[in-house]
Write an enzyme that holds these catalytic residues in place. Structure first.
Site, PDB file in Angstrom:
ATOM      1  N   ASN A   9      42.553  -1.889 -13.915  1.00 38.60           N
ATOM      2  CA  ASN A   9      43.300  -2.980 -14.551  1.00 38.60           C
ATOM      3  C   ASN A   9      42.252  -3.901 -15.174  1.00 38.60           C
ATOM      4  O   ASN A   9      41.624  -4.691 -14.478  1.00 38.60           O
ATOM      5  CB  ASN A   9      44.131  -3.715 -13.487  1.00 38.60           C
ATOM      6  CG  ASN A   9      44.786  -4.973 -14.041  1.00 38.60           C
ATOM      7  OD1 ASN A   9      44.811  -5.190 -15.251  1.00 38.60           O
ATOM      8  ND2 ASN A   9      45.319  -5.802 -13.148  1.00 38.60           N
ATOM      9  N   TRP A  10      42.068  -3.746 -16.476  1.00 33.09           N
ATOM     10  CA  TRP A  10      41.022  -4.526 -17.150  1.00 33.09           C
ATOM     11  C   TRP A  10      41.354  -6.012 -17.228  1.00 33.09           C
ATOM     12  O   TRP A  10      40.497  -6.824 -17.541  1.00 33.09           O
ATOM     13  CB  TRP A  10      40.804  -3.986 -18.572  1.00 33.09           C
ATOM     14  CG  TRP A  10      40.100  -2.669 -18.644  1.00 33.09           C
ATOM     15  CD1 TRP A  10      39.702  -1.878 -17.601  1.00 33.09           C
ATOM     16  CD2 TRP A  10      39.698  -1.987 -19.844  1.00 33.09           C
ATOM     17  NE1 TRP A  10      39.080  -0.747 -18.069  1.00 33.09           N
ATOM     18  CE2 TRP A  10      39.065  -0.787 -19.441  1.00 33.09           C
ATOM     19  CE3 TRP A  10      39.820  -2.264 -21.204  1.00 33.09           C
ATOM     20  CZ2 TRP A  10      38.551   0.123 -20.368  1.00 33.09           C
ATOM     21  CZ3 TRP A  10      39.314  -1.354 -22.119  1.00 33.09           C
ATOM     22  CH2 TRP A  10      38.679  -0.163 -21.703  1.00 33.09           C
ATOM     23  N   LYS A  11      42.610  -6.358 -17.019  1.00 32.77           N
ATOM     24  CA  LYS A  11      43.064  -7.750 -17.195  1.00 32.77           C
ATOM     25  C   LYS A  11      42.678  -8.220 -18.592  1.00 32.77           C
ATOM     26  O   LYS A  11      42.598  -7.401 -19.511  1.00 32.77           O
ATOM     27  CB  LYS A  11      42.515  -8.657 -16.084  1.00 32.77           C
ATOM     28  CG  LYS A  11      42.807  -8.061 -14.697  1.00 32.77           C
ATOM     29  CD  LYS A  11      42.636  -9.030 -13.573  1.00 32.77           C
ATOM     30  CE  LYS A  11      42.968  -8.347 -12.253  1.00 32.77           C
ATOM     31  NZ  LYS A  11      42.960  -9.261 -11.122  1.00 32.77           N
ATOM     32  N   HIS A  95      52.601  -7.872 -11.840  1.00 37.38           N
ATOM     33  CA  HIS A  95      51.313  -8.249 -11.259  1.00 37.38           C
ATOM     34  C   HIS A  95      51.413  -9.697 -10.769  1.00 37.38           C
ATOM     35  O   HIS A  95      52.076 -10.528 -11.397  1.00 37.38           O
ATOM     36  CB  HIS A  95      50.190  -8.097 -12.292  1.00 37.38           C
ATOM     37  CG  HIS A  95      48.835  -8.222 -11.675  1.00 37.38           C
ATOM     38  ND1 HIS A  95      48.281  -9.448 -11.381  1.00 37.38           N
ATOM     39  CD2 HIS A  95      47.945  -7.288 -11.255  1.00 37.38           C
ATOM     40  CE1 HIS A  95      47.104  -9.250 -10.801  1.00 37.38           C
ATOM     41  NE2 HIS A  95      46.875  -7.952 -10.724  1.00 37.38           N
ATOM     42  N   GLU A  97      49.499 -12.078 -11.033  1.00 41.51           N
ATOM     43  CA  GLU A  97      49.091 -13.087 -12.035  1.00 41.51           C
ATOM     44  C   GLU A  97      50.238 -13.367 -13.004  1.00 41.51           C
ATOM     45  O   GLU A  97      50.362 -14.479 -13.534  1.00 41.51           O
ATOM     46  CB  GLU A  97      47.821 -12.602 -12.752  1.00 41.51           C
ATOM     47  CG  GLU A  97      46.610 -12.705 -11.820  1.00 41.51           C
ATOM     48  CD  GLU A  97      45.500 -11.695 -12.074  1.00 41.51           C
ATOM     49  OE1 GLU A  97      45.488 -11.059 -13.138  1.00 41.51           O
ATOM     50  OE2 GLU A  97      44.649 -11.535 -11.184  1.00 41.51           O
ATOM     51  N   GLU A 166      49.284  -5.246  -3.549  1.00 38.93           N
ATOM     52  CA  GLU A 166      48.135  -6.096  -3.843  1.00 38.93           C
ATOM     53  C   GLU A 166      48.306  -7.444  -3.147  1.00 38.93           C
ATOM     54  O   GLU A 166      48.968  -8.343  -3.677  1.00 38.93           O
ATOM     55  CB  GLU A 166      48.030  -6.322  -5.355  1.00 38.93           C
ATOM     56  CG  GLU A 166      47.787  -5.056  -6.144  1.00 38.93           C
ATOM     57  CD  GLU A 166      47.070  -5.347  -7.464  1.00 38.93           C
ATOM     58  OE1 GLU A 166      46.059  -4.685  -7.724  1.00 38.93           O
ATOM     59  OE2 GLU A 166      47.504  -6.243  -8.212  1.00 38.93           O
ATOM     60  N   GLY A 172      40.530 -10.367  -6.626  1.00 35.71           N
ATOM     61  CA  GLY A 172      39.423 -11.069  -7.279  1.00 35.71           C
ATOM     62  C   GLY A 172      38.641 -11.985  -6.358  1.00 35.71           C
ATOM     63  O   GLY A 172      37.848 -12.792  -6.814  1.00 35.71           O
ATOM     64  N   SER A 210      40.305  -6.374  -4.595  1.00 34.14           N
ATOM     65  CA  SER A 210      38.887  -6.224  -4.244  1.00 34.14           C
ATOM     66  C   SER A 210      38.550  -4.836  -3.719  1.00 34.14           C
ATOM     67  O   SER A 210      37.674  -4.685  -2.869  1.00 34.14           O
ATOM     68  CB  SER A 210      38.453  -7.310  -3.256  1.00 34.14           C
ATOM     69  OG  SER A 210      38.594  -8.595  -3.862  1.00 34.14           O
ATOM     70  N   GLY A 231      40.650  -3.986 -10.296  1.00 36.62           N
ATOM     71  CA  GLY A 231      40.374  -5.002 -11.309  1.00 36.62           C
ATOM     72  C   GLY A 231      38.894  -5.029 -11.642  1.00 36.62           C
ATOM     73  O   GLY A 231      38.375  -4.203 -12.393  1.00 36.62           O
ATOM     74  N   GLY A 232      38.179  -5.990 -11.054  1.00 39.16           N
ATOM     75  CA  GLY A 232      36.773  -6.229 -11.371  1.00 39.16           C
ATOM     76  C   GLY A 232      35.908  -4.970 -11.426  1.00 39.16           C
ATOM     77  O   GLY A 232      35.133  -4.774 -12.369  1.00 39.16           O
TER      78      GLY A 232
HETATM   79  P1  PGA Z   1      40.491  -6.995  -8.206  1.00 36.54           P
HETATM   80  O1  PGA Z   1      41.913  -6.996  -8.967  1.00 36.54           O
HETATM   81  O2  PGA Z   1      40.136  -5.542  -7.964  1.00 36.54           O
HETATM   82  O3  PGA Z   1      39.538  -7.647  -9.170  1.00 36.54           O
HETATM   83  O4  PGA Z   1      40.672  -7.736  -6.948  1.00 36.54           O
HETATM   84  C1  PGA Z   1      42.910  -6.083  -8.635  1.00 36.54           C
HETATM   85  C2  PGA Z   1      44.148  -6.393  -9.450  1.00 36.54           C
HETATM   86  O5  PGA Z   1      44.491  -7.576  -9.585  1.00 36.54           O
HETATM   87  O6  PGA Z   1      44.815  -5.476  -9.967  1.00 36.54           O
END
Ligand code: PGA
Length: 248
Positions: A9-11, A95, A97, A166, A172, A210, A231-232
């Site tokens: 997930n590049w966000k 998600h 967010e 999640e 994050g 994470s 994500g990251g």
């Molecule tokens: P993260 O994000 O791996 O940076 O914690 C995961 C996500 O929000 O999909």
């Protein structure tokens, strides 16, 4: 057991130059036989670029959100048909967010999942509790309520979903759920899916929050963890590839 699925997930990250270099490195690392499915969910404006680079490779792609509407006067929105126009295979819906910053409700998330399913795009439905909800013992209740809205709408199509657990406190933050904590919630979600569908074993339940090169193998060994939403670590080719290898 279903084939494992690793999704980046590049966000809201990337640029044409960055994406080209990241994808080149990832694709170069995917040279052996693959026994898991892999995808990246990218900002919608880059779907065309990713399609061009990843077509014919083991890497699939998708978007991070979608409109519930088919077309028309919805300024700023992107429809499922538009995602399909760029051969998107997946779309993340709900998600945390989006729930947090854009006020997406369980009903809106369910409507987005249905819009995607109706046109053959696989929704990756995110659920997860906040730290406050976990600390007050409400984790199970919260994730079940979030998933119930989608199951209720999807009915016999429930087995076509991908679900991502999640925990909001792990996204994050570098604070990953332990494999046992994650497995406990995945087992709850699996039971909920079994009660709704004869094909619940087909549903991939991903862990996200994470997940990284160091902890992926332990998480992916758990009975009900069928992959990861990353994500990251998906923005660094070596880390993403280490996670893919742990699933392969
Ligand atoms: P993260 O994000 O791996 O940076 O914690 C995961 C996500 O929000 O999909």
């Amino acid at each position: 057991m279903a084939k494992k699925l690793i999704v980046g997930n590049w966000k809201m990250n990337g640029s044409r130059a960055f994406n080209a270099s990241l994808l080149a490195d990832v694709l170069q690392g995917l040279d052996g036989p693959m026994s898991c499915d892999i995808a990246v969910c990218v900002p919608a404006v880059y779907l065309g670029q990713v399609m061009q680079i990843a077509s014919g490779t083991p890497l699939a792609w998708g978007a991070q959100d979608v409109s519930v509407h088919e077309q028309g006067a919805y300024t700023g929105e992107v429809s499922v048909a538009m995602l399909k126009d760029f051969d998107a295979h997946y779309v993340i819906v709900g998600h945390s967010e989006r729930r947090q910053y854009h006020g997406e409700t369980d009903a809106a998330v369910a409507a987005k999942a249905m819009a995607a399913l109706a046109q053959g795009v696989t929704p990756i439905v995110c659920v997860g509790e906040t730290l406050e909800q976990r600390e007050s013992g409400r984790t199970e209740e919260v994730v079940k309520q979030q998933l119930a809205a989608v199951i209720h709408a999807a009915g016999h199509c429930t087995s076509e979903l991908v679900v991502a657990y999640e925990p909001v406190w792990a996204i994050g933050t570098g604070q990953t759920a332990t494999p046992e904590q994650a497995q406990a919630v995945h087992a709850v979600l699996r039971a909920q899916l079994r009660a709704a569908s004869d094909n619940a074993e087909r549903v991939r339940i991903l862990y996200g929050g994470s997940m990284n090169a160091a902890n992926a193998a332990d998480l992916l060994q758990q009975a009900d963890i069928d992959g990861g939403l990353i994500g990251g670590a998906s923005l660094k080719a070596p880390d993403f590839l280490t996670i893919v290898n742990a699933a392969n």
